[in-house]
Design a protein around this motif. Structure first.
Motif, PDB file in Angstrom:
ATOM      1  N   UNK A 173       0.727  -1.245  -0.047  1.00  0.00           N
ATOM      2  CA  UNK A 173       0.035  -0.017   0.197  1.00  0.00           C
ATOM      3  C   UNK A 173       0.873   1.236   0.107  1.00  0.00           C
ATOM      4  N   UNK A 174       0.144   2.271  -0.496  1.00  0.00           N
ATOM      5  CA  UNK A 174       0.859   3.747  -0.483  1.00  0.00           C
ATOM      6  C   UNK A 174       0.963   4.373   0.903  1.00  0.00           C
ATOM      7  N   UNK A 175       1.772   5.319   1.293  1.00  0.00           N
ATOM      8  CA  UNK A 175       1.739   5.873   2.351  1.00  0.00           C
ATOM      9  C   UNK A 175       2.205   5.242   3.630  1.00  0.00           C
ATOM     10  N   UNK A 176       1.798   5.810   4.923  1.00  0.00           N
ATOM     11  CA  UNK A 176       1.952   5.022   6.020  1.00  0.00           C
ATOM     12  C   UNK A 176       1.342   3.838   6.420  1.00  0.00           C
ATOM     13  N   UNK A 177       0.522   3.499   5.605  1.00  0.00           N
ATOM     14  CA  UNK A 177      -0.233   2.213   5.607  1.00  0.00           C
ATOM     15  C   UNK A 177       0.663   1.140   4.886  1.00  0.00           C
ATOM     16  N   UNK A 178       1.585   1.382   4.515  1.00  0.00           N
ATOM     17  CA  UNK A 178       2.728   0.396   3.658  1.00  0.00           C
ATOM     18  C   UNK A 178       3.247  -0.553   5.104  1.00  0.00           C
ATOM     19  N   UNK A 179       3.181  -1.915   4.564  1.00  0.00           N
ATOM     20  CA  UNK A 179       3.503  -2.931   5.397  1.00  0.00           C
ATOM     21  C   UNK A 179       4.897  -2.784   6.228  1.00  0.00           C
ATOM     22  N   UNK A 180       5.997  -2.539   5.165  1.00  0.00           N
ATOM     23  CA  UNK A 180       7.390  -2.334   5.732  1.00  0.00           C
ATOM     24  C   UNK A 180       7.360  -1.110   6.719  1.00  0.00           C
ATOM     25  N   UNK A 181       6.900  -0.005   6.324  1.00  0.00           N
ATOM     26  CA  UNK A 181       6.763   1.058   6.896  1.00  0.00           C
ATOM     27  C   UNK A 181       5.963   0.808   8.243  1.00  0.00           C
ATOM     28  N   UNK A 182       4.882   0.343   8.598  1.00  0.00           N
ATOM     29  CA  UNK A 182       4.030  -0.234   9.521  1.00  0.00           C
ATOM     30  C   UNK A 182       5.017  -0.901  10.631  1.00  0.00           C
ATOM     31  N   UNK A 183       5.743  -2.013  10.022  1.00  0.00           N
ATOM     32  CA  UNK A 183       6.698  -2.680  10.911  1.00  0.00           C
ATOM     33  C   UNK A 183       7.716  -1.887  11.203  1.00  0.00           C
ATOM     34  N   UNK A 184       8.484  -0.944  10.527  1.00  0.00           N
ATOM     35  CA  UNK A 184       9.669  -0.300  11.056  1.00  0.00           C
ATOM     36  C   UNK A 184       8.976   0.873  11.847  1.00  0.00           C
ATOM     37  N   UNK A 185       7.712   1.489  11.815  1.00  0.00           N
ATOM     38  CA  UNK A 185       7.080   2.387  12.786  1.00  0.00           C
ATOM     39  C   UNK A 185       6.971   1.648  14.073  1.00  0.00           C
TER      40      UNK A 185
END
Length: 354
Positions: A173-185
């Motif tokens: 997914x785009x933005x902050x809902x991206x799985x990799x971004x969510x995991x890092x966040x």
């Protein structure tokens, strides 16, 4: 009156007195019971760190009053600052990786358009070649070459579309809902939380007790290092079961404390304890153990009650946990209340002696 008659009279008076005291004891134990088995308990909160580390600072002293949120002690923050920075780098890297994937998707889209254009060209050549072959204008070998180029173009488009689908799937997914971004966040939030855990704070108002912690000690996660005794107190009393026969929630009582002889305080029954440890059965896989006793009359079982002191609630907060008290339950009748009050007053003055 002879000495024998005098002695006989003393014996009779003593016997009558004993009988009267015995009857009074039996009636008092049922209708206006009293127990010295009473204490004040304050909730004790064991303070344990939620992470492990070396203790760098201790901000409190023994018996110091603290409020909820006050910092009690602090652990070495440097390892957790590094972990926080590492988590922030991981989040930045995840966002950068998504940008790379976005660029790769754009490049594949361009390559797909170019391959589809070439495929369209090869399709036209294939149609023209088949027509020319039917007219005998080209050889069979030239037609096979045209067909091979067309098949290669079809395969190239399919390969690029497969690569595109794989990159899109990796991008998510785009933005902050991206799985990799969510995991890092999530890892960053955990690192921030761990850093905040380096400061161990009081969970409620109270007094620090039994403080043995020193700077330089190693604190293990989940291991209590000090205790905070809360200010609110719970007055409990243990009575023989039959003594509670004529009582109920709300029944009046009078309390005297060992530390305040000569003073009496009004109270009332708040609740009855659901049970005692002797009534707990453990399902441990072994057969039940029966109670054995060599005594003809066994000891009476005691039950615990909780009392409130609405008119002097501050008394409980000022006394230490474990302070002893004597509780007198009052009957409903006026005469019984007078006798019970007199009885507890005698006990309160006896505390001056013992």
């Amino acid at each position: 009156m002879t000495p024998d008659q005098t002695f006989s009279r003393y014996v009779r008076f003593s016997l009558y007195g004993f009988i009267l005291v015995f009857i009074y004891y039996l009636l008092a134990d049922i209708y206006m019971p009293v127990t010295p088995q009473s204490r004040i308990y304050h909730p004790v909160v064991q303070m344990a760190p939620q992470i492990s580390g070396r203790v760098t600072k201790v901000f409190v002293k023994n018996n110091q009053a603290v409020e909820a949120g006050d910092v009690l002690f602090e652990l070495d923050r440097q390892p957790y600052k590094i972990a926080l920075e590492q988590a922030q780098l991981a989040l930045d890297d995840a966002r950068l990786q998504n940008q790379r994937l976005d660029t790769q998707i754009m490049s594949l889209n361009a390559q797909i358009k170019a391959a589809e254009a070439k495929l369209h060209e090869q399709k036209l050549l294939k149609t023209r070649g088949e027509s020319l072959f039917q007219q005998g204008s080209i050889s069979e070998q030239e037609l096979e070459t045209i067909n091979a180029n067309y098949s290669a173009s079809v395969a190239a488009v399919s390969s690029l579309k497969a690569q595109h689908a794989e990159v899109v799937l990796a991008r998510g997914e785009q933005g902050e809902q991206n799985l990799a971004v969510r995991h890092a966040a999530n890892q960053l939030s955990q690192a921030k939380l761990n850093l905040s855990y380096t400061q161990v704070r009081a969970l409620r108002d109270g007094v620090v007790a039994n403080l043995q912690l020193q700077e330089g000690a190693y604190a293990a996660k989940g291991t209590p290092l000090l205790a905070v005794v809360a200010s609110d107190g719970d007055l409990v009393a243990d009575f023989r079961e039959k003594s509670l026969l004529h009582t109920h929630e709300g029944s009046k009582a009078v309390v005297v404390f060992d530390s305040r002889p000569g003073e009496t305080f009004s109270a009332q029954i708040e609740s009855y304890e659901a049970g005692v440890s002797a009534g707990q059965l453990n399902a441990n896989g072994t057969l039940s153990a029966t109670e054995t006793s060599n005594r003809w009359v066994r000891d009476a079982q005691r039950q615990r009650i909780h009392l409130t002191m609405s008119q002097a609630a501050n008394v409980l907060t000022t006394m230490p946990s474990g302070a002893r008290a004597t509780v007198q339950l009052l009957p409903e009748s006026t005469v019984g209340q007078w006798l019970a009050t007199a009885q507890i007053n005698v006990i309160s003055y006896l505390h001056y002696i013992y």
